[in-house]
Every structure is written in C-alpha cells, then in structure tokens.
Scaffold this motif. Structure first.
Motif, mmCIF file in Angstrom:
data_model
loop_
_atom_site.group_PDB
_atom_site.id
_atom_site.type_symbol
_atom_site.label_atom_id
_atom_site.label_comp_id
_atom_site.label_asym_id
_atom_site.label_seq_id
_atom_site.Cartn_x
_atom_site.Cartn_y
_atom_site.Cartn_z
ATOM 1 N N SER A 85 6.010 -10.647 10.055
ATOM 2 C CA SER A 85 7.235 -11.430 10.210
ATOM 3 C C SER A 85 6.987 -12.941 10.203
ATOM 4 C CB SER A 85 7.931 -11.052 11.529
ATOM 5 O OG SER A 85 7.071 -11.284 12.637
ATOM 6 N N VAL A 86 5.723 -13.347 10.276
ATOM 7 C CA VAL A 86 5.399 -14.777 10.348
ATOM 8 C C VAL A 86 5.345 -15.383 8.948
ATOM 9 C CG1 VAL A 86 3.641 -16.460 11.000
ATOM 10 C CG2 VAL A 86 4.152 -14.536 12.514
ATOM 11 N N PHE A 87 6.027 -16.504 8.772
ATOM 12 C CA PHE A 87 6.018 -17.214 7.500
ATOM 13 C C PHE A 87 4.619 -17.765 7.233
ATOM 14 C CE2 PHE A 87 6.587 -21.214 5.083
ATOM 15 C CZ PHE A 87 7.193 -20.689 3.948
ATOM 16 N N VAL A 88 4.124 -17.563 6.010
ATOM 17 C CA VAL A 88 2.765 -17.970 5.656
ATOM 18 C C VAL A 88 2.797 -19.278 4.879
ATOM 19 C CG1 VAL A 88 0.666 -17.357 4.399
ATOM 20 C CG2 VAL A 88 1.956 -15.595 5.608
ATOM 21 N N SER A 89 2.123 -20.286 5.406
ATOM 22 C CA SER A 89 2.039 -21.575 4.732
ATOM 23 C C SER A 89 0.936 -22.387 5.381
ATOM 24 C CB SER A 89 3.367 -22.337 4.832
ATOM 25 O OG SER A 89 3.242 -23.637 4.302
ATOM 26 N N ASP A 90 0.305 -23.255 4.591
ATOM 27 C CA ASP A 90 -0.700 -24.154 5.154
ATOM 28 C C ASP A 90 -0.111 -25.530 5.414
ATOM 29 O OD1 ASP A 90 -0.357 -24.907 2.545
ATOM 30 O OD2 ASP A 90 -2.476 -25.233 2.130
ATOM 31 N N ASN A 91 1.224 -25.622 5.364
ATOM 32 C CA ASN A 91 1.918 -26.882 5.608
ATOM 33 C C ASN A 91 3.077 -26.614 6.562
ATOM 34 O OD1 ASN A 91 3.332 -29.275 5.593
ATOM 35 N ND2 ASN A 91 3.325 -29.527 3.371
ATOM 36 N N GLU A 92 2.967 -27.082 7.797
ATOM 37 C CA GLU A 92 3.999 -26.792 8.790
ATOM 38 C C GLU A 92 5.346 -27.415 8.436
ATOM 39 O OE1 GLU A 92 3.081 -30.327 12.072
ATOM 40 O OE2 GLU A 92 2.383 -28.280 12.450
ATOM 41 N N ASP A 93 5.343 -28.407 7.565
ATOM 42 C CA ASP A 93 6.605 -29.010 7.144
ATOM 43 C C ASP A 93 7.458 -28.039 6.326
ATOM 44 O OD1 ASP A 93 5.942 -31.399 8.373
ATOM 45 O OD2 ASP A 93 5.006 -32.227 6.569
ATOM 46 N N LEU A 94 6.825 -27.000 5.796
ATOM 47 C CA LEU A 94 7.539 -26.008 4.989
ATOM 48 C C LEU A 94 8.053 -24.838 5.809
ATOM 49 C CD1 LEU A 94 5.140 -25.847 1.889
ATOM 50 C CD2 LEU A 94 7.211 -27.233 2.177
ATOM 51 N N ASN A 95 7.740 -24.828 7.114
ATOM 52 C CA ASN A 95 8.185 -23.717 7.953
ATOM 53 C C ASN A 95 9.706 -23.640 7.986
ATOM 54 O OD1 ASN A 95 5.572 -23.111 8.552
ATOM 55 N ND2 ASN A 95 5.573 -24.036 10.593
ATOM 56 N N PRO A 96 10.277 -22.451 7.774
ATOM 57 C CA PRO A 96 11.734 -22.320 7.782
ATOM 58 C C PRO A 96 12.297 -22.329 9.196
ATOM 59 C CG PRO A 96 10.733 -20.170 7.492
ATOM 60 C CD PRO A 96 9.606 -21.165 7.502
ATOM 61 N N GLN A 117 -6.697 -13.340 8.241
ATOM 62 C CA GLN A 117 -7.425 -14.593 8.036
ATOM 63 C C GLN A 117 -6.886 -15.343 6.820
ATOM 64 O OE1 GLN A 117 -8.917 -15.102 11.060
ATOM 65 N NE2 GLN A 117 -10.750 -15.852 10.005
ATOM 66 N N ARG A 118 -6.554 -14.606 5.759
ATOM 67 C CA ARG A 118 -5.978 -15.257 4.576
ATOM 68 C C ARG A 118 -4.660 -15.935 4.936
ATOM 69 N NH1 ARG A 118 -7.068 -10.008 2.301
ATOM 70 N NH2 ARG A 118 -9.124 -9.991 1.301
ATOM 71 N N ARG A 119 -3.853 -15.264 5.738
ATOM 72 C CA ARG A 119 -2.564 -15.832 6.127
ATOM 73 C C ARG A 119 -2.742 -17.082 6.990
ATOM 74 N NH1 ARG A 119 0.994 -10.400 7.756
ATOM 75 N NH2 ARG A 119 0.846 -9.383 5.707
ATOM 76 N N ARG A 120 -3.855 -17.174 7.661
ATOM 77 C CA ARG A 120 -4.155 -18.359 8.468
ATOM 78 C C ARG A 120 -4.812 -19.461 7.639
ATOM 79 N NH1 ARG A 120 -4.390 -18.061 13.985
ATOM 80 N NH2 ARG A 120 -3.880 -16.056 14.939
ATOM 81 N N TYR A 121 -5.146 -19.152 6.391
ATOM 82 C CA TYR A 121 -5.939 -20.062 5.560
ATOM 83 C C TYR A 121 -7.276 -20.336 6.250
ATOM 84 C CZ TYR A 121 -1.842 -20.706 2.636
ATOM 85 O OH TYR A 121 -0.786 -20.490 1.793
ATOM 86 N N ALA A 122 -7.812 -19.287 6.849
ATOM 87 C CA ALA A 122 -9.083 -19.368 7.574
ATOM 88 C C ALA A 122 -10.165 -18.629 6.785
ATOM 89 C CB ALA A 122 -8.935 -18.784 8.977
ATOM 90 N N ASP A 123 -11.386 -18.722 7.266
ATOM 91 C CA ASP A 123 -12.535 -18.108 6.599
ATOM 92 C C ASP A 123 -12.410 -16.587 6.624
ATOM 93 O OD1 ASP A 123 -14.962 -17.491 5.512
ATOM 94 O OD2 ASP A 123 -16.150 -18.143 7.224
ATOM 95 N N VAL A 124 -12.369 -15.960 5.437
ATOM 96 C CA VAL A 124 -12.274 -14.502 5.334
ATOM 97 C C VAL A 124 -13.653 -13.863 5.465
ATOM 98 C CG1 VAL A 124 -11.579 -12.577 3.846
ATOM 99 C CG2 VAL A 124 -10.207 -14.669 3.901
ATOM 100 N N ASP A 125 -14.679 -14.555 5.002
ATOM 101 C CA ASP A 125 -16.035 -13.995 5.018
ATOM 102 C C ASP A 125 -16.538 -13.720 6.428
ATOM 103 O OD1 ASP A 125 -16.104 -14.152 2.272
ATOM 104 O OD2 ASP A 125 -17.132 -16.078 2.224
ATOM 105 N N GLY A 144 -9.030 -15.354 14.620
ATOM 106 C CA GLY A 144 -7.765 -15.461 15.332
ATOM 107 C C GLY A 144 -7.074 -14.119 15.494
ATOM 108 N N ASN A 145 -6.037 -14.090 16.340
ATOM 109 C CA ASN A 145 -5.231 -12.882 16.502
ATOM 110 C C ASN A 145 -4.587 -12.512 15.166
ATOM 111 O OD1 ASN A 145 -5.797 -12.729 19.236
ATOM 112 N ND2 ASN A 145 -4.006 -13.925 19.825
ATOM 113 N N LEU A 146 -4.242 -11.241 15.020
ATOM 114 C CA LEU A 146 -3.620 -10.779 13.790
ATOM 115 C C LEU A 146 -2.258 -11.449 13.596
ATOM 116 C CD1 LEU A 146 -4.387 -6.947 13.897
ATOM 117 C CD2 LEU A 146 -5.592 -8.719 12.618
ATOM 118 N N VAL A 147 -2.020 -11.915 12.383
ATOM 119 C CA VAL A 147 -0.744 -12.566 12.046
ATOM 120 C C VAL A 147 0.254 -11.488 11.635
ATOM 121 C CG1 VAL A 147 0.412 -14.215 10.546
ATOM 122 C CG2 VAL A 147 -1.924 -14.656 11.318
ATOM 123 N N PRO A 148 1.366 -11.328 12.350
ATOM 124 C CA PRO A 148 2.346 -10.288 12.009
ATOM 125 C C PRO A 148 2.995 -10.549 10.650
ATOM 126 C CG PRO A 148 2.709 -11.140 14.234
ATOM 127 C CD PRO A 148 1.740 -12.055 13.570
#
Length: 275
Positions: free
Chosen positions: A108-119, A15-23, A102-106
């Motif tokens: 290997s997935v780049f973590v960012s809250d801005n898709e413009d920064l995706n490599p 959830q943290r990697r998604r920038y979603a609600d952890v609680d 959401g589904n678990l984020v592997p």
C-alpha cells in the motif's frame, strides 16, 4: 531461511522499494550458511571429543597406553576453540548485516525516491486562512511567555529550554489529550525506562546513528543509551517473545522524555523544541 518459510525475494523487493542495497539480502544468506556450516563442524568435533573421552577412559581402566588418544583429544579441543571463535564472529557479522535491512515495505506504500512526489492520501478539514503572517512554534511560545530559552541554554547548553506557564500547561494538556484519545481506542498506556542496554537498542535503531543521535551513559551495569523516543524501548518490550497471531493486535501508547542530540542542520532553527 526459505526452508523455514522465509522469502528472500520478498525482502529483496522491499529493498528495491526503498531504493536500498538489494545485495545485502544475499550477503545475509551467505553469512548464515557459513555460520551453519561452522556450527555443524563444532558439533561434529564435540561428538569426536566425547568418543575420544570414552575410549581414553576405557584404555586407562584396562591399564593400556592412551597417550596417542590424549594428544588427539588436546588437538581436537584446540580446533573446537578456534571453530567456536569463528562461529561467534560469523554470527556477529551476519546479525549486524541483517540489522541494516529495513522493515518490509507494504504494497500500500507509494514507491518513490523523491518525497516531493508522494501523493496526498487523505486530508482532514480545511486550513483556515491566516489573519496575519504565520509564525512557528518557537515564536508563538516566546510571545505567550511559555518558554525561557536564555536560561535553558545557560543550564543545559545548546537548544536547552524551560517550558513555563501556559507553555508547560499546553505540553501536559497535549500529552493528556493524546493519551485519552488512544486509551479510548483500546491502547494500553506504558511509561518505559529512559535508557536501554546497547544490545537491546541495536535491535531498534541503526548502529550508525548511535554516536550521532544518542546520548551514552556509563556506570554500574555497563554501557547504556538514553532513549530518543519511547518507540525504542516499546519496540524491545516483546523482545525474544513468541507471539500468537490470535493475540494480535496488541496496542500500546508510550509516553517518555526523549533524549537526542539533533546534530547537524536538522532542527537548527527550532531551538530544541520539536512538534
């Protein structure tokens, strides 16, 4: 559930990697604990009813007064009915909250809250230089006579269209190319149903998206939703099955017509034709 091998912290990190609600993870755990406590209470009350029924039967066979026990049995049954209602309500609230995760984020997935920064992970080939100003698929289809927008809108409403001629043939060719490509790699072709029961759809799509993106149909059998992608019925294909890890991976390729409203600004300039 940790006692069954689950890892709440793994879900929290996802959830943290998604920038979603952890609680929400702890909310699900708390609701599940309340549900189990309430379910235990119901089971205990049922045991009490069984014991009372035996004792009432014993007294009646002995011609003894069982009025007190009979009244107690009625009260216990009423408590069971009340507790069972609470069990159902807690299960529904827990499951609805669980589905918001959401589904678990592997890793290997780049973590960012801005898709413009995706490599850029990888590229294939080099883009050819355009000989003329680039046109989108809407304009290209129109120029080759592969689509009829005006009649489509008249027949189906906003964003309705007819593919025709080379447009229709291109669509079928792309489908066949995609199917052949995946079948050669061990996938199994599946043509799924075009509608789903609400409960099955809820396991594959966010409930908040139902009215905004999905078409609802009604009739014999109750409420159903038209699929927005073959991924949805395929997601539910093994619903409630126990899968042996040794059987994995199981690979399917689904092919279907897709029904979605595409409300709002998304797709505004595509005239209903996507990808």
């Amino acid at each position: 559930r940790e006692e069954q091998g689950g890892s709440p912290e793994l879900v929290r990190e996802s959830q943290r990697r998604r920038y979603a609600d952890v609680d929400v993870v702890d909310q699900v755990i708390a609701l599940d604990e309340r549900w189990r406590q309430e379910k235990f209470s119901v089971d205990q009350l049922r045991k009490e009813i069984n014991a009372l029924s035996k004792e009432i039967g014993k007294r009646m066979r002995a011609k003894e007064d069982a009025t007190e026990l009979t009244n107690k049995s009625k009260l216990t049954k009423a408590r069971i009915a009340e507790a069972e209602t609470a069990v159902v309500a807690l299960a529904n609230e827990r499951d609805a909250t669980l589905k918001s995760i959401g589904n678990l984020v592997p890793d290997s997935v780049f973590v960012s809250d801005n898709e413009d920064l995706n490599p850029i992970v990888r590229t294939w080939g080099e883009p050819a230089a355009a000989a003329a100003p680039a046109m989108n698929h809407v304009d290209l289809l129109y120029r080759i006579g592969g689509v009829e927008y005006t009649r489509g809108v008249a027949v189906a409403g906003g964003r309705g269209y007819f593919l025709k001629g080379d447009g229709a043939l291109l669509n079928m060719a792309l489908i066949q190319f995609g199917m052949k490509f995946l079948l050669e790699r061990g996938f199994v072709a599946v043509q799924p149903p075009y509608f789903m029961e609400r409960d099955a759809m809820a396991k594959c799509a966010q409930l908040d998206d139902f009215d905004e993106q999905l078409y609802k149909v009604s009739g014999e059998g109750g409420e159903k939703y038209l699929i927005a992608t073959s991924e949805q019925p395929m997601c539910a294909y093994h619903m409630n099955d126990w899968m042996d890890p040794k059987q994995m991976p199981v690979k399917y390729v689904g092919m279907s017509t897709c029904f979605r409203k595409e409300t709002g600004s998304h797709g505004r300039d595509t005239l209903g034709i996507f990808r």
